[in-house]
Design an enzyme around this catalytic site. Structure first.
Site, PDB file in Angstrom:
ATOM      1  N   HIS B 138     -27.658 -20.282 -28.553  1.00 53.19           N
ATOM      2  CA  HIS B 138     -28.632 -21.551 -28.459  1.00 53.19           C
ATOM      3  C   HIS B 138     -30.119 -20.104 -28.553  1.00 53.19           C
ATOM      4  O   HIS B 138     -30.247 -19.283 -28.164  1.00 53.19           O
ATOM      5  CB  HIS B 138     -29.287 -21.996 -27.162  1.00 53.19           C
ATOM      6  CG  HIS B 138     -30.217 -22.584 -27.101  1.00 53.19           C
ATOM      7  ND1 HIS B 138     -31.492 -22.289 -26.711  1.00 53.19           N
ATOM      8  CD2 HIS B 138     -30.108 -24.017 -27.635  1.00 53.19           C
ATOM      9  CE1 HIS B 138     -32.351 -24.038 -27.081  1.00 53.19           C
ATOM     10  NE2 HIS B 138     -31.680 -24.427 -27.207  1.00 53.19           N
ATOM     11  N   ASP B 215     -24.174 -19.464 -20.618  1.00 54.72           N
ATOM     12  CA  ASP B 215     -24.972 -20.274 -20.556  1.00 54.72           C
ATOM     13  C   ASP B 215     -24.217 -22.146 -20.858  1.00 54.72           C
ATOM     14  O   ASP B 215     -23.529 -21.868 -20.904  1.00 54.72           O
ATOM     15  CB  ASP B 215     -25.689 -20.358 -21.760  1.00 54.72           C
ATOM     16  CG  ASP B 215     -26.736 -22.066 -22.401  1.00 54.72           C
ATOM     17  OD1 ASP B 215     -26.916 -22.037 -22.074  1.00 54.72           O
ATOM     18  OD2 ASP B 215     -27.477 -21.510 -23.255  1.00 54.72           O
ATOM     19  N   GLN B 218     -24.536 -26.587 -21.959  1.00 52.21           N
ATOM     20  CA  GLN B 218     -24.406 -28.264 -22.438  1.00 52.21           C
ATOM     21  C   GLN B 218     -22.508 -27.801 -21.579  1.00 52.21           C
ATOM     22  O   GLN B 218     -21.432 -28.948 -22.135  1.00 52.21           O
ATOM     23  CB  GLN B 218     -23.277 -28.228 -23.929  1.00 52.21           C
ATOM     24  CG  GLN B 218     -25.111 -27.992 -24.949  1.00 52.21           C
ATOM     25  CD  GLN B 218     -25.420 -28.961 -24.871  1.00 52.21           C
ATOM     26  OE1 GLN B 218     -24.953 -30.304 -24.239  1.00 52.21           O
ATOM     27  NE2 GLN B 218     -27.061 -28.669 -25.178  1.00 52.21           N
ATOM     28  N   LYS B 241     -30.128 -32.693 -18.342  1.00 57.73           N
ATOM     29  CA  LYS B 241     -28.904 -32.341 -19.377  1.00 57.73           C
ATOM     30  C   LYS B 241     -27.469 -33.782 -18.555  1.00 57.73           C
ATOM     31  O   LYS B 241     -26.677 -34.125 -19.107  1.00 57.73           O
ATOM     32  CB  LYS B 241     -28.498 -31.931 -20.180  1.00 57.73           C
ATOM     33  CG  LYS B 241     -29.232 -30.783 -21.431  1.00 57.73           C
ATOM     34  CD  LYS B 241     -29.139 -29.826 -21.853  1.00 57.73           C
ATOM     35  CE  LYS B 241     -29.889 -28.666 -22.691  1.00 57.73           C
ATOM     36  NZ  LYS B 241     -30.659 -28.877 -23.832  1.00 57.73           N
ATOM     37  N   CYS B 379     -31.575 -25.158 -31.983  1.00 60.23           N
ATOM     38  CA  CYS B 379     -32.163 -24.304 -32.265  1.00 60.23           C
ATOM     39  C   CYS B 379     -31.391 -22.967 -31.919  1.00 60.23           C
ATOM     40  O   CYS B 379     -30.815 -22.369 -31.087  1.00 60.23           O
ATOM     41  CB  CYS B 379     -32.564 -24.236 -30.610  1.00 60.23           C
ATOM     42  SG  CYS B 379     -34.003 -25.258 -30.657  1.00 60.23           S
TER      43      CYS B 379
HETATM   44  C1  PLP Z   1     -26.430 -24.621 -25.269  1.00 62.65           C
HETATM   45  C2  PLP Z   1     -27.684 -24.352 -24.678  1.00 62.65           C
HETATM   46  N1  PLP Z   1     -28.578 -23.094 -24.006  1.00 62.65           N
HETATM   47  C3  PLP Z   1     -29.516 -23.410 -23.187  1.00 62.65           C
HETATM   48  C4  PLP Z   1     -30.928 -24.445 -24.245  1.00 62.65           C
HETATM   49  C5  PLP Z   1     -31.802 -24.811 -23.577  1.00 62.65           C
HETATM   50  O1  PLP Z   1     -31.836 -25.248 -22.077  1.00 62.65           O
HETATM   51  P1  PLP Z   1     -33.336 -26.005 -21.874  1.00 62.65           P
HETATM   52  O2  PLP Z   1     -34.084 -25.955 -22.818  1.00 62.65           O
HETATM   53  O3  PLP Z   1     -32.972 -27.144 -20.957  1.00 62.65           O
HETATM   54  O4  PLP Z   1     -34.023 -24.613 -21.250  1.00 62.65           O
HETATM   55  C6  PLP Z   1     -30.209 -25.234 -24.371  1.00 62.65           C
HETATM   56  C7  PLP Z   1     -30.384 -26.666 -24.443  1.00 62.65           C
HETATM   57  O5  PLP Z   1     -31.029 -27.295 -25.817  1.00 62.65           O
HETATM   58  C8  PLP Z   1     -28.222 -25.663 -25.041  1.00 62.65           C
HETATM   59  O6  PLP Z   1     -27.804 -26.751 -25.466  1.00 62.65           O
END
Ligand code: PLP
Lengths: 150, 421
Positions: B138, B215, B218, B241, B379
């Protein structure tokens, strides 16, 4: 129905049979605009005649049906216009699409009016506008170049 | 191996037997209609819906308990502080961390990663050093490292994946070396659903002494996580999430690493004493929690964790896996549709493209049918480029989704084909 005719006859016709798709060689005005958020791409080329009016138009778009239809419809509205008139048209179209134009539909050529349904889908407005952004960029660059020459 | 051991998964599948109809009653938003159609919410990877228990907790907190924490002697402040700190323990248990002080409350995954990049990275990563990420990150697990690399003269290395969206472990191994100073890796890909072999990655990186950040944005909502078994040094996820409020997330860090790190932000709560000459920083975890935190968010997250635990993350994983397999089967039969991301180990994410229509058009037509999916690059632009698609349509599943909703998705896609034929 909630799609409100977004995929109506005119838009789908332009999407399936885009007009003026051929590249125009050695254009006087040209620009390419990318929307990095979705990978949509719009390109426009124009050749001017001796009187400084648009003689040949090429528009190409990649992406969803709406951007492709919008590009095709835009291309049909440009012939015979001077760069200043193109600028004015783009500004009027933008205002009209976003519901800000004083004269309403009268402000834009009939050939573009089918795009009014996209107003019901605000997230898709940027798809409609991308070819117009390319047009504006191209004209602006052309006018700057010309001013530089004098 | 991944966090969910396959045996537990299979055993779970047999007993998953969730009462989904009853579960759905816990989520008031799911009863809504959109454009006159029952809402089919398949955008859970973007954010999940909230159970009534979480909503009620927020209302109760603001109605009866609202106070600032860690600084009042009065009853409300003590009550709020206790609840807030109680959630730290819940999160510790959720991740099976060793100690409460290894749990830092942050705004979300993004802030957690930035915290590590700033506080750990600036201290430990210098010119010529390398940070290794993967091809399926991401943007929030790319950009903070790019910024750090730029500042420190370090290099970002990207481990490749195959066309299915699986990490190529041999190539991965070759990227690691004495210059590797940090590894950051998405546990479950938001764009493709790939479950990465986190434990293996950690072992490989540790051979070179490089700490590993996972990370888990998900992963945490969909499988049980054991940071000690994974052996990772940092783990990040977002509350929103995991059925909790927005604006709250977690950074887990091994105590020894966190202790050696400088603070991330300065302010109240993160200090022990302040004079103009010298400020003494507070101990963990407060050193990293400057200012009044998102108290309500933390307490809401606690309610979300309780809710998920009452169902059981292993049962959730098993049910979502059943649903994913059903969805995969259904979508695979649609001609002109291609699933993007076909890793063997996958979580409940169905990313696809269609010959007939662009993802935007798919999204708009499905929306008209009351079906919420995500379209775009998720993203993860570099990943999309690697896979040769500008964008995909993505349906992401949760335990409150049903086979009927998958059927509705398929019907919606039929409608897309109808419009575009
Ligand atoms: C794999 C992953 N990493 C990081 C994020 C970023 O999360 P947040 O926007 O809640 O900080 C997301 C959210 O879309 C994600 O799916």
């Amino acid at each position: 129905m909630p799609l409100d005719g977004l995929y109506g006859r005119i838009i789908m016709d332009h999407y399936r049979h885009p007009r003026n798709r051929a590249l125009v060689a050695a254009p006087d005005i040209h620009a390419r605009e990318l929307n990095p958020f979705c990978g949509d791409l719009a390109e426009v080329q124009m050749k001017l005649d001796a009187a400084g009016r648009v003689a040949h138009v090429g528009v190409q778009a990649e992406g969803c049906s709406i951007i492709q239809a919008s590009a095709s419809m835009m291309g049909e509205a440009l012939a015979g216009k001077t760069p200043a008139e193109l600028e004015a048209l783009a500004a009027r179209f933008r205002d009209w699409l976003q519901g800000r134009s004083p004269e309403g539909a009268a402000d834009v050529p009939e050939g573009l009016q089918a795009l009014q349904v996209v107003r019901q889908h605000p997230v898709r407005l940027k798809c409609v506008l991308l070819p117009w952004v390319a047009l504006e960029e191209g004209v602006l660059a052309f006018l700057r170049r010309r001013a530089g020459e004098h | 191996m991944t966090a969910v051991n396959p045996k537990a998964r299979r055993a779970g599948a047999a007993v998953s037997g969730l009462d989904v109809a009853k579960i759905r009653q816990d989520f008031p938003i799911l009863g809504q209609t959109v454009h006159g159609k029952p809402l089919v919410y398949l955008d859970n990877a973007a954010t999940s819906q909230k159970p009534q228990a979480v909503i009620d907790t927020l209302v109760r907190y603001y109605t009866t308990e609202n106070a600032n924490i860690h600084r009042g002697v009065h009853a409300l402040s003590q009550m709020a502080t206790e609840e807030y700190e109680g959630v730290r323990t819940k999160v510790r248990q959720l991740l099976n961390a060793a100690e409460d002080r290894e749990i830092i409350f942050v705004r979300g995954t993004t802030e957690a990663i930035n915290l590590v990049a700033q506080a750990y990275g600036r201290q430990n990563i210098g010119p010529e050093d390398e940070i290794v990420i993967s091809a399926m990150e991401h943007h929030s697990n790319i950009v903070p490292w790019q910024m750090l690399c730029q500042e420190r003269g370090a290099r970002l290395r990207v481990a490749p994946c195959n066309d299915a969206g699986e990490l190529l472990l041999d190539d991965y191994q070759r990227l690691l070396g004495p210059r590797t100073k940090l590894v950051s890796m998405v546990h479950v890909s938001n764009a493709l659903g790939t479950i990465n072999p986190a434990k293996q990655i950690v072992e490989l990186a540790h051979r070179w002494g490089a700490p590993v950040l996972l990370d888990g944005a998900q992963a945490a909502p969909h499988m049980s996580i054991d940071v000690q078994a994974l052996g990772c040094d940092f783990y990040a996820f977002s509350g929103h999430k995991l059925y909790g409020p927005t604006g709250i997330g977690i950074l887990y860090g091994r105590a020894a690493l966190l202790e050696a790190m400088p603070p991330y932000q300065g302010g109240g709560d993160m200090i022990r004493s302040v004079t103009y000459e010298k400020t003494l920083y507070n101990t963990l975890p407060y050193k990293f929690e400057a200012g009044t935190p998102h108290i309500a968010g933390v307490i809401g997250l606690g309610a979300a964790i309780d809710y998920v635990n009452a169902i059981g993350l292993d049962r959730i994983a098993a049910y979502e896996e059943e649903l994913r397999q059903y969805g995969t089967k259904c979508l695979s039969t649609i001609s002109g549709l291609r699933l993007v991301g076909t890793a063997k180990e996958k979580a409940g994410i169905l990313s696809f493209v269609m010959e007939q229509a662009h993802p935007h058009d798919i999204g708009t037509i499905l929306d008209a049918e009351g079906i919420a999916i995500r379209t775009g690059h998720h993203c993860a632009q570099p990943l999309m480029e690697r896979l040769g698609v500008a964008a995909t349509a993505r349906a992401s599943l949760s335990f409150y989704n049903t086979r009927e909703e998958i059927d509705a998705l398929v019907k919606g896609i039929d409608r897309v084909i109808e419009v575009f034929s």
